[in-house]
Design a protein around this motif. Structure first.
Motif, short mmCIF file in Angstrom:
data_model
loop_
_atom_site.label_atom_id
_atom_site.label_comp_id
_atom_site.label_asym_id
_atom_site.label_seq_id
_atom_site.Cartn_x
_atom_site.Cartn_y
_atom_site.Cartn_z
N ILE A 17 0.65 4.00 -3.06
CA ILE A 17 0.23 5.39 -2.83
C ILE A 17 1.21 6.35 -3.50
O ILE A 17 0.79 7.33 -4.14
N ALA A 64 -3.28 3.87 5.94
CA ALA A 64 -3.16 4.26 4.53
C ALA A 64 -3.68 5.67 4.30
O ALA A 64 -3.13 6.43 3.49
N ALA A 65 -4.75 6.04 5.00
CA ALA A 65 -5.33 7.37 4.84
C ALA A 65 -4.46 8.46 5.46
O ALA A 65 -4.49 9.61 5.01
N LEU A 85 -7.92 2.18 -0.57
CA LEU A 85 -6.90 1.23 -1.03
C LEU A 85 -6.47 0.33 0.13
O LEU A 85 -6.36 -0.90 -0.01
N VAL A 108 0.83 -1.20 0.00
CA VAL A 108 0.00 0.00 0.00
C VAL A 108 0.87 1.25 0.00
O VAL A 108 0.60 2.21 -0.73
N SER A 126 -1.11 10.65 6.82
CA SER A 126 0.11 11.15 6.19
C SER A 126 1.10 11.51 7.30
O SER A 126 0.70 12.04 8.33
N ALA A 154 7.04 3.66 1.63
CA ALA A 154 6.60 4.88 0.94
C ALA A 154 7.72 5.90 0.84
O ALA A 154 7.94 6.49 -0.24
N SER A 162 -6.72 0.71 7.06
CA SER A 162 -7.29 1.79 6.25
C SER A 162 -6.86 3.15 6.78
O SER A 162 -6.52 4.07 6.02
N HIS A 195 -6.69 6.77 -0.58
CA HIS A 195 -5.67 5.89 0.01
C HIS A 195 -6.28 4.98 1.07
O HIS A 195 -5.91 3.81 1.18
N ALA A 216 3.56 13.00 -2.09
CA ALA A 216 3.05 11.63 -2.17
C ALA A 216 3.77 10.72 -1.17
O ALA A 216 3.15 9.81 -0.59
N GLY A 239 2.02 8.57 1.69
CA GLY A 239 2.18 7.12 1.72
C GLY A 239 2.71 6.64 3.06
O GLY A 239 2.43 5.51 3.48
N ALA A 278 -6.97 12.63 -1.37
CA ALA A 278 -6.01 11.54 -1.21
C ALA A 278 -6.26 10.67 0.02
O ALA A 278 -6.21 9.43 -0.08
#
Length: 356
Positions: A84, A304-305, A278, A80, A307, A147, A301, A275, A107, A111, A271
């Motif tokens: 991302i 991933a969401a 995803l 993931v 940052s 990431a 989740s 994300h 990004a 990620g 995003a």
């Protein structure tokens, strides 16, 4: 229709809970011009304690975890993180008016993982008595490092290629022969120690260091008593203070976005949701393969969401000094973090609808 009603009611209900209420309260204070400040050393101390708590809890659970049950979500978390960054390289980094380096740096932060957002997710699930795997905290470094390494390597390669093209263009007579000689040499020199340097810097960052030492102590020692008597009771109180700080910081960072392209605003809002979905999809796969819990899917989740707000920015500043901090930090802290935290109820509702 029932799913939509469930999601909406869950979001409204969770907005009234302490974790999200303190975040919104911090944003409200900042918007009203409050002079309330929390000293930087206090902030760092709170973050360290929260990460030690997450690491210790994960380590204690890893001791008794089935290896397969751990490896599948860990591999999913790393995938993931890479996806991302690749998605950001195809969207934000190619947006008109957005520097490719700035886009990749942004990004990379999106990620990577926010420890505070992960802690907030755990607190919300605990309040709702939703079970999740204790080793969830051990997944943090897999997504975070994957990431950051991917984003920095892609950005460095892009810089090397651009420099190579500029060198070739400066001498038109060498254009046919210079490309094969210059570009591979630059990229080879770039890749030689780059990944190792990034890994070392990331592991030495305060967030990852605190998390990993807690994880190691939890696995190889017996910290259960200090965990139960000290870290666990303090967790929610410290988290509420951190959420208040992050709310004020998020509002302050919003002003930085005025200096960069409006694409960052759209990315910062959309995003975390994309994300997070995803991460939710990968979590569902892990659920069907290993029985990964609904709570675990929600937390994957949320990771991933989120940052990165602790380990990511200094890593980016050191590895990509040419990138604009107003772009990647402003987007991450100013928009990404509050959107990710406010989306926690959404992923809870989706897990209830698809997993039960």
């Amino acid at each position: 229709m029932d799913i939509i009603v469930t999601i909406f009611s869950t979001i409204i209900d969770q907005l009234q809970k302490p974790t999200l209420a303190f975040l919104i309260g911090g944003m409200l204070l900042a918007s009203l011009g409050s002079k309330l400040e929390v000293p930087e050393p206090v902030y760092k101390f709170i973050v360290m304690l929260l990460l030690l708590k997450v690491g210790l809890g994960a380590g204690i659970s890893v001791r008794d975890a089935n290896l397969t049950e751990l490896l599948v979500p860990a591999a999913g978390a790393a995938i993931v993180g890479v996806l991302i960054v690749l998605l950001g390289s195809r969207t934000l980094a190619r947006w008109k008016g957005v520097s490719k380096i700035d886009g990749l740096a942004t990004a990379g932060l999106f990620g990577a993982v926010s420890a505070s957002t992960l802690a907030a997710g755990m607190a919300v699930l605990d309040d709702e008595n939703i079970a999740y795997e204790g080793f969830i905290g051990a997944l943090y470094p897999f997504m975070d490092i994957a990431a950051l390494v991917t984003a920095i390597v892609m950005a460095k390669v892009s810089v090397a290629r651009r420099a190579s093209n500029a060198e070739i263009a400066a001498d038109g007579t060498m254009a046919m022969n210079a490309a094969p000689k210059t570009e591979p040499a630059q990229i080879e020199g770039l890749e030689k120690g780059l990944v190792k340097t990034i890994l070392v810097d990331t592991f030495r960052s305060p967030a990852i260091s605190a998390l990993l030492i807690g994880l190691a102590i939890g696995i190889f020692a017996a910290p259960d008593s200090v965990y139960d008597s000290f870290y666990e009771p303090l967790f929610r109180g410290l988290l509420s203070i951190l959420m208040l700080i992050m709310g004020m910081e998020a509002w302050a960072r919003l002003s930085e976005l005025r200096k960069v392209a409006h694409a960052y605003i759209l990315y910062g809002i959309a995003a975390p949701l994309v994300h997070g979905m995803l991460g939710f999809g990968v979590g569902l796969i892990a659920h069907h393969l290993t029985g990964f819990s609904a709570g675990g899917v929600v937390l994957l989740s949320i990771m991933a969401a989120s940052s990165s707000d602790i380990s990511g920015p200094p890593t980016m500043r050191g590895a990509l000094p040419e990138a604009n901090p107003s772009a990647y930090v402003g987007t991450s802290t100013g928009l990404g973090t509050p959107v990710a935290i406010l989306s926690i109820p959404l992923f809870m509702a989706l897990a209830a609808a698809f997993i039960g």
